[in-house]
Design a protein around this motif. Sequence first.
Motif, short mmCIF file in Angstrom:
data_model
loop_
_atom_site.label_atom_id
_atom_site.label_comp_id
_atom_site.label_asym_id
_atom_site.label_seq_id
_atom_site.Cartn_x
_atom_site.Cartn_y
_atom_site.Cartn_z
N ARG A 180 0.87 -1.17 0.00
CA ARG A 180 0.00 0.00 0.00
C ARG A 180 0.91 1.22 0.00
O ARG A 180 1.80 1.34 0.83
CB ARG A 180 -0.88 0.03 1.25
CG ARG A 180 -1.90 -1.07 1.29
CD ARG A 180 -2.70 -0.96 2.59
NE ARG A 180 -3.47 -2.15 2.79
CZ ARG A 180 -4.78 -2.23 2.60
NH1 ARG A 180 -5.45 -1.17 2.23
NH2 ARG A 180 -5.42 -3.36 2.81
N ILE A 181 0.67 2.10 -0.95
CA ILE A 181 1.48 3.31 -1.04
C ILE A 181 0.78 4.40 -0.24
O ILE A 181 -0.37 4.73 -0.53
CB ILE A 181 1.68 3.73 -2.50
CG1 ILE A 181 2.32 2.58 -3.29
CG2 ILE A 181 2.51 5.00 -2.59
CD1 ILE A 181 2.34 2.79 -4.78
N PRO A 182 1.44 4.97 0.76
CA PRO A 182 0.81 5.99 1.58
C PRO A 182 0.39 7.21 0.75
O PRO A 182 1.05 7.57 -0.22
CB PRO A 182 1.91 6.38 2.58
CG PRO A 182 2.89 5.26 2.56
CD PRO A 182 2.81 4.66 1.20
N ASP A 183 -0.73 7.82 1.13
CA ASP A 183 -1.23 9.01 0.44
C ASP A 183 -0.16 10.09 0.35
O ASP A 183 -0.05 10.77 -0.67
CB ASP A 183 -2.48 9.57 1.14
CG ASP A 183 -3.70 8.71 0.91
OD1 ASP A 183 -3.73 7.96 -0.10
OD2 ASP A 183 -4.64 8.78 1.72
N GLN A 184 0.61 10.27 1.40
CA GLN A 184 1.65 11.30 1.41
C GLN A 184 2.67 11.04 0.30
O GLN A 184 3.12 11.97 -0.37
CB GLN A 184 2.35 11.36 2.76
CG GLN A 184 3.40 12.44 2.85
CD GLN A 184 4.13 12.45 4.18
OE1 GLN A 184 3.85 11.65 5.07
NE2 GLN A 184 5.09 13.35 4.32
N ALA A 185 3.02 9.79 0.05
CA ALA A 185 3.97 9.45 -1.01
C ALA A 185 3.36 9.77 -2.37
O ALA A 185 4.03 10.32 -3.25
CB ALA A 185 4.36 7.98 -0.92
N LEU A 241 4.70 12.58 -5.16
CA LEU A 241 4.99 12.23 -6.54
C LEU A 241 4.07 12.96 -7.52
O LEU A 241 4.34 13.00 -8.71
CB LEU A 241 4.85 10.72 -6.76
CG LEU A 241 5.98 9.86 -6.25
CD1 LEU A 241 5.58 8.39 -6.30
CD2 LEU A 241 7.23 10.08 -7.09
N GLY A 242 2.98 13.52 -7.03
CA GLY A 242 2.02 14.20 -7.89
C GLY A 242 1.19 13.24 -8.71
O GLY A 242 0.86 13.52 -9.86
N VAL A 243 0.85 12.08 -8.14
CA VAL A 243 0.05 11.09 -8.84
C VAL A 243 -1.21 10.78 -8.04
O VAL A 243 -1.33 11.12 -6.86
CB VAL A 243 0.84 9.78 -9.08
CG1 VAL A 243 2.01 10.02 -10.01
CG2 VAL A 243 1.32 9.17 -7.79
N ASP A 244 -2.15 10.12 -8.70
CA ASP A 244 -3.41 9.77 -8.07
C ASP A 244 -3.80 8.37 -8.51
O ASP A 244 -3.15 7.77 -9.37
CB ASP A 244 -4.49 10.79 -8.48
CG ASP A 244 -5.62 10.88 -7.46
OD1 ASP A 244 -5.67 10.03 -6.54
OD2 ASP A 244 -6.44 11.79 -7.57
N VAL A 245 -4.88 7.87 -7.96
CA VAL A 245 -5.39 6.55 -8.32
C VAL A 245 -5.62 6.49 -9.83
O VAL A 245 -6.18 7.42 -10.41
CB VAL A 245 -6.71 6.26 -7.56
CG1 VAL A 245 -7.33 4.96 -8.02
CG2 VAL A 245 -6.45 6.21 -6.06
N LYS A 278 7.87 8.16 -11.69
CA LYS A 278 6.88 8.47 -12.72
C LYS A 278 7.45 8.24 -14.12
O LYS A 278 6.72 8.25 -15.09
CB LYS A 278 6.41 9.92 -12.60
CG LYS A 278 5.61 10.15 -11.34
CD LYS A 278 5.07 11.53 -11.09
CE LYS A 278 5.33 12.65 -11.99
NZ LYS A 278 4.75 13.92 -11.58
N THR A 279 8.75 7.99 -14.22
CA THR A 279 9.38 7.72 -15.51
C THR A 279 9.98 6.32 -15.50
O THR A 279 10.36 5.81 -14.44
CB THR A 279 10.50 8.75 -15.80
OG1 THR A 279 11.48 8.68 -14.76
CG2 THR A 279 9.94 10.16 -15.88
N PRO A 280 10.06 5.67 -16.67
CA PRO A 280 10.55 4.29 -16.70
C PRO A 280 12.03 4.13 -16.41
O PRO A 280 12.49 3.03 -16.14
CB PRO A 280 10.22 3.82 -18.12
CG PRO A 280 10.06 5.05 -18.91
CD PRO A 280 9.61 6.13 -17.97
N LYS A 281 12.80 5.22 -16.45
CA LYS A 281 14.23 5.13 -16.18
C LYS A 281 14.66 6.38 -15.43
O LYS A 281 14.24 7.49 -15.76
CB LYS A 281 15.00 5.03 -17.50
CG LYS A 281 16.48 4.90 -17.30
CD LYS A 281 17.20 4.77 -18.63
CE LYS A 281 18.67 4.53 -18.34
NZ LYS A 281 19.55 5.40 -19.00
N ILE A 282 15.49 6.19 -14.44
CA ILE A 282 16.03 7.33 -13.71
C ILE A 282 17.28 7.79 -14.46
O ILE A 282 18.18 6.99 -14.73
CB ILE A 282 16.38 6.95 -12.25
CG1 ILE A 282 15.09 6.58 -11.52
CG2 ILE A 282 17.10 8.08 -11.55
CD1 ILE A 282 15.31 6.07 -10.13
N PRO A 283 17.34 9.07 -14.86
CA PRO A 283 18.51 9.53 -15.62
C PRO A 283 19.79 9.38 -14.82
O PRO A 283 19.82 9.57 -13.61
CB PRO A 283 18.23 11.01 -15.87
CG PRO A 283 16.91 11.32 -15.29
CD PRO A 283 16.41 10.12 -14.56
#
Length: 67
Positions: A19-24, A28-32, A53-58
């Motif tokens: 479960r990803i906490p709401d604060q996390a 991240l600026g994401v929602d359900v 939020k991206t498939p690869k971390i630069p």
Amino acid sequence: MSTRFRITIEDWDGDGAIRIPDQALQELGVDVGDSLYLIEEFVGTSRCLVLSKTPKIPDRVDELFGV
């Protein structure tokens, strides 16, 4: 910026689930319904899982050269 959360792996019908906490999610600026990527990265010599939020971390070297 780096924020850390302790996440417990739970049983969900025989599968592991987190479960990803709401604060996390807010940080991240994401929602359900949004897509996230779980990326394996090394911090020093420790293997870590990173939620992104991206498939690869630069790579930080890429940032230095503007790639």
